[in-house]
Design a protein around this motif. Structure first.
Motif, PDB file in Angstrom:
ATOM      1  N   GLN A 121       0.922  -1.271  -0.108  1.00  0.00           N
ATOM      2  CA  GLN A 121      -0.189   0.046  -0.010  1.00  0.00           C
ATOM      3  C   GLN A 121       0.941   1.278   0.135  1.00  0.00           C
ATOM      4  O   GLN A 121       1.835   1.493   0.848  1.00  0.00           O
ATOM      5  N   LEU A 122       0.528   2.052  -0.908  1.00  0.00           N
ATOM      6  CA  LEU A 122       1.356   3.511  -0.909  1.00  0.00           C
ATOM      7  C   LEU A 122       0.934   4.260   0.435  1.00  0.00           C
ATOM      8  O   LEU A 122      -0.125   4.109   0.809  1.00  0.00           O
ATOM      9  N   THR A 123       1.968   4.970   0.821  1.00  0.00           N
ATOM     10  CA  THR A 123       1.904   5.590   2.214  1.00  0.00           C
ATOM     11  C   THR A 123       1.731   7.225   1.841  1.00  0.00           C
ATOM     12  O   THR A 123       1.973   7.519   1.017  1.00  0.00           O
ATOM     13  N   ARG A 124       1.251   7.829   2.974  1.00  0.00           N
ATOM     14  CA  ARG A 124       1.033   9.453   2.519  1.00  0.00           C
ATOM     15  C   ARG A 124       2.461   9.937   2.480  1.00  0.00           C
ATOM     16  O   ARG A 124       2.616  10.634   1.819  1.00  0.00           O
ATOM     17  N   GLN A 125       3.665   9.356   3.288  1.00  0.00           N
ATOM     18  CA  GLN A 125       4.974   9.746   2.989  1.00  0.00           C
ATOM     19  C   GLN A 125       5.325   9.574   1.614  1.00  0.00           C
ATOM     20  O   GLN A 125       6.084  10.321   0.893  1.00  0.00           O
ATOM     21  N   GLY A 126       5.004   8.473   1.117  1.00  0.00           N
ATOM     22  CA  GLY A 126       5.308   8.076  -0.181  1.00  0.00           C
ATOM     23  C   GLY A 126       4.685   9.069  -1.576  1.00  0.00           C
ATOM     24  O   GLY A 126       5.549   9.267  -2.165  1.00  0.00           O
ATOM     25  N   VAL A 127       3.455   9.459  -1.040  1.00  0.00           N
ATOM     26  CA  VAL A 127       3.022  10.292  -2.026  1.00  0.00           C
ATOM     27  C   VAL A 127       3.558  11.795  -1.906  1.00  0.00           C
ATOM     28  O   VAL A 127       3.743  12.445  -2.863  1.00  0.00           O
ATOM     29  N   TRP A 128       3.884  12.347  -0.706  1.00  0.00           N
ATOM     30  CA  TRP A 128       4.675  13.463  -0.414  1.00  0.00           C
ATOM     31  C   TRP A 128       5.777  13.378  -1.104  1.00  0.00           C
ATOM     32  O   TRP A 128       6.122  14.472  -1.975  1.00  0.00           O
ATOM     33  N   LYS A 129       6.654  12.272  -1.142  1.00  0.00           N
ATOM     34  CA  LYS A 129       7.777  12.396  -1.747  1.00  0.00           C
ATOM     35  C   LYS A 129       7.697  12.172  -3.471  1.00  0.00           C
ATOM     36  O   LYS A 129       8.428  13.104  -3.971  1.00  0.00           O
ATOM     37  N   ILE A 130       6.629  11.641  -3.852  1.00  0.00           N
ATOM     38  CA  ILE A 130       6.652  11.612  -5.267  1.00  0.00           C
ATOM     39  C   ILE A 130       6.180  13.049  -5.631  1.00  0.00           C
ATOM     40  O   ILE A 130       6.734  13.431  -6.772  1.00  0.00           O
TER      41      ILE A 130
END
Length: 301
Positions: A218-227
């Motif tokens: 599952q994609l994380t909030r931190q992952g979305v922020w980084k992208i």
């Protein structure tokens, strides 16, 4: 374990089991109270009964001196108020010191908003020759089309999608469920992602979650922020952009195009319309900026 650590664990257990608060809210309380207890130990305060309004005001003053944002201080006051209510009910303190602490006034905060042109730049930034690029484009299209919070986006499941009806179901703050329309463009990207890419990313770890990372999790909030930060830098947008910026931009753009404030409130899932009214301030500010640039007699000679 010290008394303060015990109190913190008991409180977190209470908000989890009895109040059913979300993981994000519990994490905020834990972060705030950990900082407060650290301050108490630094002041050689070893008991909650030693905490009075002057201790709390000194702590809040230190936060402001350290340059903490006004909204961060307001959140801290809320965390302390909730904790000391719990402590008083459970006879951990004889008197609730927060009864004598007034909440600081909320600062006027206008979040960053992308122009429509900047949104287009961001949407077109992912590399569509890769599976992750298609996933990212789909993710951005859905965020801008619906105004969803990033936490709502990463928790989307297949059961939440009703693309034949043009709708997405989501659960927001306070476990409040809402139904959001999704436009044809975002629906098209979702269909493409689900058909062509999602089966290749999923490796059975999270079979129900819509958006996955390159490991099939599952994609994380931190992952979305980084992208998003990487894409913003790549296209040369200089504004302070976060995943929430697309939510702000969604609300501002539909208001500027004639949407009713109550409709925007429902779409965003705001419990109080006063929260939504910040976007009218943004629209008015942008209107003034356009006027200053455009009207031949608006500027001083």
């Amino acid at each position: 374990m010290t008394d303060f650590e015990t109190y913190l664990q008991d409180y977190l257990q209470y908000v989890t089991v009895e109040r059913g608060l979300s993981q994000n809210t519990r994490s905020s309380y834990q972060l705030d109270l950990t900082a407060f207890f650290k301050y108490l130990r630094a002041q050689e305060i070893t008991s909650l009964d030693q905490v009075d309004r002057f201790v709390i005001l000194a702590f809040l003053g230190d936060l402001e001196k350290a340059g903490k944002a006004r909204n961060t201080v307001i959140r801290m006051v809320t965390s302390l108020r909730k904790f000391f209510q719990f402590a008083h009910r459970n006879q951990l303190v004889a008197v609730d010191p927060m009864l004598q602490v007034d909440p600081p006034k909320k600062g006027q905060y206008l979040p960053a908003v992308l122009s429509i042109e900047e949104v287009e730049m961001l949407l077109e930034a992912p590399d569509l020759t890769t599976n992750l690029g298609v996933r990212t484009r789909t993710m951005l299209e859905v965020m801008y089309a619906t105004g969803m919070r990033v936490s709502e986006l990463v928790n989307l499941t297949f059961d939440n999608l009703h693309l034949d009806l043009g709708l997405i179901q989501t659960v927001g703050k306070g476990d409040k469920e809402r139904i959001i329309p999704i436009g044809d463009t975002a629906a098209m990207w979702l269909q493409r992602y689900l058909n062509d890419v999602r089966p290749l990313l999923g490796r059975e770890q999270d079979p129900k979650v819509v958006f996955l990372n390159d490991h099939g999790h599952q994609l994380t909030r931190q992952g979305v922020w980084k992208i998003i930060k990487q894409l913003v830098a790549a296209v040369g947008i200089t504004k302070d952009v976060s995943p929430h910026t697309l939510r702000h931009s969604f609300a501002t753009h539909i208001l500027e195009n004639g949407a009713d404030l109550r409709i925007v409130q429902e779409l965003l899932g705001h419990a109080d319309i006063s929260t939504t009214q910040i976007y009218t301030h943004i629209s008015n500010k942008r209107l003034a900026e356009v006027y200053e640039r455009s009207h031949p007699r608006a500027q001083k000679n």
